[in-house]
Scaffold this active site. Structure first.
Site, PDB file in Angstrom:
ATOM      1  CE1 TYR A 125      29.959 -30.204 -39.200  1.00 19.34           C
ATOM      2  CE2 TYR A 125      28.593 -28.293 -39.684  1.00 19.34           C
ATOM      3  CZ  TYR A 125      29.501 -29.258 -40.087  1.00 19.34           C
ATOM      4  OH  TYR A 125      29.930 -29.269 -41.385  1.00 19.34           O
ATOM      5  CE  LYS A 172      29.722 -42.478 -25.607  1.00 23.29           C
ATOM      6  NZ  LYS A 172      30.012 -43.911 -25.883  1.00 23.29           N
ATOM      7  CG  ASP A 205      30.101 -45.948 -28.713  1.00 22.59           C
ATOM      8  OD1 ASP A 205      28.948 -45.516 -28.566  1.00 22.59           O
ATOM      9  OD2 ASP A 205      30.755 -46.439 -27.774  1.00 22.59           O
ATOM     10  CG  ASP A 229      29.819 -33.402 -40.637  1.00 24.14           C
ATOM     11  OD1 ASP A 229      29.502 -33.146 -41.814  1.00 24.14           O
ATOM     12  OD2 ASP A 229      30.983 -33.336 -40.224  1.00 24.14           O
TER      13      ASP A 229
END
Length: 341
Positions: A125, A172, A205, A229
């Site tokens: 980001y 992740k 996920d 975000d």
């Protein structure tokens, strides 16, 4: 001399309208505030030739706290995000977004009450990218031990201070074993310092699926910048949308409180914008500066207005204008003051 001097940034689009409504409500609560107004973004670009004027940054550093309206960020072209620039300039490393359902509104999760703690300074980001060769672009995902440890400690300290029972790291690391692996390692190292608070982790996920299916299992979530975000907007959707989600950006040099939604230029100037998200951010701000009584009274008044359902803005199915919502809030505060007198 006022007890508090707060930097006020009206923002773009609907920003000035919802900022004015929020200021009106804060002043109706009786808090002794002097507002120091400054600009950023497109307006500042036109006036000063920069989206982040030094005097705006200096004002926040001096006052240690700011209330900010939404800013417009051009998509795919133009100047870079002023929100990202502000966070970098002041090292506002912790983005805090409480997610709590309001009464009187249809919601899939009326009892939902969780908090997103998002690392605010690095990761994808941060927008570090370049063209390698024509047709090939590289974006850099930078994860550091310093930032990961700092945000993990903030999340646990927040949980401790607010009576929260569990902190969940979202990552992740099964795929990005080095970068997200470092974030997760730092999280568990910090967790050892807080044995009274449960610590666990979820792959991003799976976390998104669980938030849709069983969000009540979560308490405080701590995430890297990009995941934070996305997930914070997902969570806002669980309680009715971005118009109901507050945000705080916290650092050692100051704190900036802002609504998480955009500047909505399509409805700017019509007086129909919902100021609730910014008002909720202002409640967080008042608690941050120690004005707990005023914050609690404004929050009670807001909950009453929502529970009655008579003065809701159009985005929530009502007909009230921005100033009508503000008036209803001020009347609640005035009535409460006279009742308590």
């Amino acid at each position: 001399m006022a007890k508090h001097t707060i930097t006020l940034i009206p923002g773009d689009g609907i920003g000035p309208e919802i900022v004015a409504a929020t200021v009106r409500i804060i002043e109706a609560s009786g808090v002794d505030v002097a507002w120091e107004t400054h600009i950023m973004g497109a307006t500042a670009q036109e006036k000063f030739g920069t989206t982040l004027p030094a005097e705006t940054i200096d004002s926040i550093k001096r006052n240690k706290v700011a209330l900010k309206g939404p800013q417009t960020t051009p998509v795919g072209k133009g100047f870079t995000s002023v929100n990202v620039g502000l966070r970098k300039a002041l090292d506002l490393y912790a983005n805090v977004r409480p997610i709590k359902a309001l009464p009187g509104l249809e919601s899939r999760n009326p009892e939902l009450d969780l908090v997103i703690v998002r690392e605010n300074t690095e990761d994808l980001y941060a927008g570090l990218e370049h063209v390698v060769v024509p047709g090939v672009v590289e974006s850099l995902k930078i994860i550091t031990e310093k930032a990961s440890t700092r945000i993990a400690r903030y999340a646990f300290e927040y949980a401790k201070a607010n009576g929260r029972k569990k902190v969940t790291a979202v990552h992740k690391a099964n795929i990005m074993k080095l970068s997200d692996g470092l974030f997760l390692e730092c999280f568990y190292n910090v967790a050892k310092e807080y044995p009274e608070i449960e610590a666990d982790d979820k792959i991003i996920d799976n976390c998104c699926m669980q938030l849709v299916m069983r969000p009540e299992q979560f308490d405080v979530l701590v995430l890297e910048n990009l995941y934070g975000d996305i997930v914070s907007d997902l969570c806002a959707g669980l309680i009715g949308g971005l118009g109901l989600a507050p945000g705080a950006n916290i650092g050692e040099q100051g704190a900036v409180f802002e609504a998480v939604h955009g500047s909505a230029p399509d409805i700017a100037g019509q007086g129909i914008a919902n100021p609730t998200a910014l008002l909720m951010s202002a409640i967080l701000m008042l608690r941050h500066i120690g004005e707990f009584d005023a914050a609690n009274r404004i929050e009670r008044a807001m909950l009453e207005v929502y529970a009655e359902g008579k003065t809701l803005t159009r985005d929530l199915g009502g007909t009230a204008k921005t100033n009508e919502f503000a008036r209803a809030m001020c009347e609640k505060l005035s009535g409460e003051c006279s009742t308590n007198a």
